[in-house]
Design a protein around this motif. Structure first.
Motif, PDB file in Angstrom:
ATOM      1  N   GLN A 410       0.833  -1.213   0.000  1.00  0.00           N
ATOM      2  CA  GLN A 410       0.000   0.000   0.000  1.00  0.00           C
ATOM      3  C   GLN A 410       0.862   1.254   0.000  1.00  0.00           C
ATOM      4  O   GLN A 410       0.512   2.252  -0.628  1.00  0.00           O
ATOM      5  N   HIS A 414       0.782   4.462  -2.446  1.00  0.00           N
ATOM      6  CA  HIS A 414       0.379   5.738  -1.831  1.00  0.00           C
ATOM      7  C   HIS A 414       0.663   6.882  -2.817  1.00  0.00           C
ATOM      8  O   HIS A 414       1.660   6.843  -3.545  1.00  0.00           O
ATOM      9  N   SER A 452     -17.316  -0.347   0.440  1.00  0.00           N
ATOM     10  CA  SER A 452     -16.497  -0.409  -0.775  1.00  0.00           C
ATOM     11  C   SER A 452     -17.034   0.534  -1.862  1.00  0.00           C
ATOM     12  O   SER A 452     -16.294   0.979  -2.723  1.00  0.00           O
ATOM     13  N   LEU A 455     -15.474   4.128  -1.547  1.00  0.00           N
ATOM     14  CA  LEU A 455     -14.015   4.294  -1.593  1.00  0.00           C
ATOM     15  C   LEU A 455     -13.597   5.394  -2.557  1.00  0.00           C
ATOM     16  O   LEU A 455     -14.252   5.634  -3.567  1.00  0.00           O
ATOM     17  N   ASP A 458      -7.943   6.913  -4.487  1.00  0.00           N
ATOM     18  CA  ASP A 458      -6.684   6.471  -3.882  1.00  0.00           C
ATOM     19  C   ASP A 458      -6.730   5.012  -3.453  1.00  0.00           C
ATOM     20  O   ASP A 458      -5.779   4.258  -3.658  1.00  0.00           O
ATOM     21  N   GLU A 459      -7.849   4.622  -2.850  1.00  0.00           N
ATOM     22  CA  GLU A 459      -7.965   3.226  -2.412  1.00  0.00           C
ATOM     23  C   GLU A 459      -8.178   2.312  -3.607  1.00  0.00           C
ATOM     24  O   GLU A 459      -7.686   1.185  -3.637  1.00  0.00           O
ATOM     25  N   TYR A 462      -5.085   0.926  -5.555  1.00  0.00           N
ATOM     26  CA  TYR A 462      -4.459  -0.235  -4.918  1.00  0.00           C
ATOM     27  C   TYR A 462      -5.289  -1.506  -5.165  1.00  0.00           C
ATOM     28  O   TYR A 462      -4.747  -2.545  -5.542  1.00  0.00           O
ATOM     29  N   CYS A 514     -13.654  -5.806  -3.836  1.00  0.00           N
ATOM     30  CA  CYS A 514     -13.392  -4.553  -3.121  1.00  0.00           C
ATOM     31  C   CYS A 514     -13.973  -4.617  -1.713  1.00  0.00           C
ATOM     32  O   CYS A 514     -13.339  -4.165  -0.756  1.00  0.00           O
ATOM     33  N   VAL A 518     -11.207  -4.589   1.566  1.00  0.00           N
ATOM     34  CA  VAL A 518     -11.075  -3.270   2.173  1.00  0.00           C
ATOM     35  C   VAL A 518     -10.874  -3.449   3.679  1.00  0.00           C
ATOM     36  O   VAL A 518     -11.484  -4.314   4.304  1.00  0.00           O
ATOM     37  N   GLN A 522      -7.714   0.408   8.528  1.00  0.00           N
ATOM     38  CA  GLN A 522      -6.821   1.304   7.783  1.00  0.00           C
ATOM     39  C   GLN A 522      -7.562   2.558   7.332  1.00  0.00           C
ATOM     40  O   GLN A 522      -7.033   3.658   7.405  1.00  0.00           O
ATOM     41  N   LEU A 523      -8.805   2.355   6.865  1.00  0.00           N
ATOM     42  CA  LEU A 523      -9.560   3.520   6.388  1.00  0.00           C
ATOM     43  C   LEU A 523      -9.825   4.519   7.510  1.00  0.00           C
ATOM     44  O   LEU A 523      -9.869   5.725   7.287  1.00  0.00           O
TER      45      LEU A 523
END
Ligand SMILES: Nc1ncnc2c1ncn2[C@@H]1O[C@H](COP(=O)(O)OP(=O)(O)OP(=O)(O)O)[C@@H](O)[C@H]1O
Ligand SMILES: [Ca+2]
Ligand SMILES: [Ca+2]
Length: 600
Positions: A410, A414, A452, A455, A458-459, A462, A514, A518, A522-523
């Motif tokens: 990740q 970034h 999901s 999102l 950015d997410e 990945y 997704c 997810v 982290q989110l």
């Protein structure tokens, strides 16, 4: 006040100065009278200064900082042709220039004392070490490794080029075969120093891991392991460009963002490789990255797997090892996994960007306290002029909650580092998340599905990259078969060691992927989390929210009746469905510390 358990007599000091530069000499924390662990002990300034005076290797006993030269200035650890940087050499005489910074600039890191004692043996004072150091009678230890015995016939040793706590490294040349005339490096580990079963096992594992992982572009190439009555010899590629630490110091400890990125991409690429293979390094620090040559743009290689270990995706380790400046909070709490390496990379990044250490104190216990409790300084110079992306990047590596930290993959994806020039590798985190998704209740899956849909790009970058790496079938779906295949493609010998469990067959399209891949934790660390959560809740209202009783919610969250009083606040009175808070709790999971509840 009790004796310092790390205090050394003059004879020991001399022995140390001529053979191994150990931390027990250069940094001494007084033992706690109450027999507390080093984690809780404090102070030590007076003893520290005394111990400094006892140490002949020091260039200055006046400096308030630990010496950057455990070797002494005369016995430079730098490779031939690289002279000590001005920053290193002048530290003792101009300590004041560093007061302007929140913390002093880096110096060679010290292994955590308890870990060092445990591994190399020693005589800790009763009660000062959290664990039994495991010292055994010498004769009971089996020091034969099964390596080749003909080192002398195959290689010609040259000069010493480096030294650590566990071994010293010499340049060498192959005498015959494929390696004939090739410049090499040989790490020599003395069998006399292997005084504990752990230290012997460490060497065995170091060789095994190095051998298994050898081949990655940014990992030192392994050639051979030999032994004789006195030593183990690890023969590897020679990296002539010196340690990353020396380059940092040579620059006065600060990299431009562009230069820091070039370093980080290499670090993260090799560390994601190790993690995918099921290996955690546990000693990532600038001393353990070497440049292949003296050029500015030379490649970097990760070395020193002396503290590395194999780990399964769901496993936790509890052994406190590593180097104090770089150790993650959860390592000090004795329950950790791969994320501990990411923390260390966060520390390295912080140092690259500002030239100071994020967690610093004069004693080991002080450093630990800082790691556990204090937030790094992002206010002083040069942080105001560092880009917001770079700051976000560092903060997401130095999150004290390991579940909120980015993985190395990740990190490569970034916004600060993202770049088409480096590929995004497969992330073992996906495997863990998929597995837990498949075990989740339909209600929780609906919650994740809604998440999901909220999102941000950015997410998604990945997730798309990860999905692509699973090589979707013609109908656009992936199953765990794809995962198996992708893992097999990336596997080395080491992978078998991580004993990857296999999951049942289950087809998944990108949309569901997704939801499965997810990570709520982290989110939650992302700046826009509240907006994401609200948007997700709107999706959930459309196609997931439903009437739910307190009992059912308790079952969903795996908690007992004592939690009912909380749970009622998470259900709307108007329609009996979840409110936003309840939705977030479903996503996050809960833990109640009560004897009546089951721990989550
Ligand atoms: N392949 C190599 N090429 C050039 N120098 C090397 C190589 N491997 C190791 N060195 C040098 O030798 C030093 C010690 O090696 P290494 O870090 O493996 O030893 P160690 O005793 O395990 O160290 P530590 O105290 O960090 O645990 C390195 O810091 C580096 O300067
Ligand atoms: Ca090392
Ligand atoms: Ca080591």
């Amino acid at each position: 006040m009790g004796q310092c358990y790390g205090k050394v007599s003059q004879t020991q000091v001399n022995e140390t100065a001529t053979s191994h530069a150990t931390t027990t000499v250069t940094e001494v924390v007084p033992a706690d009278p109450g027999g507390q662990t080093p984690l809780q002990s404090s102070n030590g300034a007076v003893n520290y200064v005394q111990s400094v005076k006892n140490t002949p290797a020091r260039s200055s006993s006046q400096s308030p900082w630990p010496s950057p030269y455990p070797y002494g200035v005369t016995a430079s650890p730098l490779p031939r042709g690289v002279s000590p940087s001005p920053a290193r050499a002048s530290r003792g005489s101009t300590p004041r220039r560093f007061f302007r910074r929140p913390f002093p600039p880096p110096s060679p890191a010290k292994h955590i004392k308890a870990s060092l004692l445990k591994r190399l043996g020693g005589k800790p004072k009763e009660g000062t070490i959290p664990e039994d150091p495991g010292t055994e009678p010498e004769q009971a230890l089996d020091k034969s490794f099964g390596y080749g015995k003909n080192f002398g016939a195959k290689y010609e040793l040259g000069k010493e080029i480096g030294r650590g706590h566990f071994g010293h490294t010499c340049s060498a040349r192959g005498k015959k075969g494929d390696l004939k005339d090739q410049p090499l490096a040989v790490k020599i580990i003395s069998k006399a120093k292997m005084t504990t079963a752990i230290s012997i096992e460490d060497v065995r594992r170091e060789v095994k891991i190095l051998k298994a992982l050898s081949g990655h572009k940014h990992l030192v190439k392994f050639y051979d392991a030999c032994e004789d009555a006195n030593n183990v010899y690890i023969v590897m590629e020679l990296c002539e460009g010196g340690e990353l630490l020396d380059r940092i110091l040579a620059r006065g400890g600060r990299y431009t963002e562009e230069d820091a990125k070039a370093i980080l991409v290499q670090i993260l690429s090799v560390v994601s490789f190790c993690h995918l293979q099921g290996v955690v390094h546990r000693d990532l620090k600038p001393e353990n990255f070497l440049f292949t040559s003296g050029g500015e743009n030379a490649d970097m290689k990760l070395i020193d797997f002396g503290l590395s270990d194999f780990i399964r995706p769901d496993e936790r380790l509890n052994d406190i090892v590593g180097s104090a400046y770089y150790v993650a909070p959860e390592v000090l709490h004795r329950s950790y996994s791969m994320e501990a390496d990411i923390w260390s990379i966060g520390v390295i990044t912080y140092i690259l960007l500002c030239g100071s250490r994020p967690f610093w104190a004069r004693t080991e216990s002080g450093i630990f306290r800082s790691v556990l409790r204090s937030d790094p300084n992002f206010d002083d110079m040069p942080w105001p002029s560092v880009s917001p992306e770079a700051k976000d990047f560092v903060k997401r590596l130095l999150n004290k909650d390991y579940r909120k930290r980015m993985t190395s993959v990740q990190a490569l994806a970034h916004p600060w580092l993202r770049d088409d020039s480096h590929p995004i590798p497969l992330d073992i985190l996906i495997y863990r998340l998929l597995k837990s998704y498949l075990h989740a209740s339909p209600f929780k899956r609906a919650a994740l599905k809604a998440l999901s849909k909220a999102l941000t790009e950015d997410e998604l970058v990945y997730l798309r990259a990860q999905f692509r790496l699973l090589e979707p079938n013609r109908d656009g779906s992936v199953s765990l078969e794809n995962f198996k295949m992708a893992l097999a493609q990336n596997a080395t010998e080491a992978m078998g060691e991580s004993r990857m469990g296999l999951l049942a067959y289950r087809k998944m399209y990108f949309e569901e992927f997704c939801a499965a891949a997810v990570s709520t934790h982290q989110l939650e660390a992302v700046e826009g989390w509240e907006q994401i959560a609200s948007a997700a809740f709107e999706h959930f209202e459309q196609e997931g929210n439903r009437v739910i009783s307190i009992e059912e919610l308790a079952r969903e969250l795996n908690v007992g009746p004592s939690a009912y009083s909380f749970l009622k606040d998470w259900i709307r009175i108007s329609d009996g469905k979840l409110n936003l808070l309840g939705y977030k709790k479903i996503l996050h999971g809960v833990t109640f510390r009560s004897s009546n509840t089951r721990h989550h």
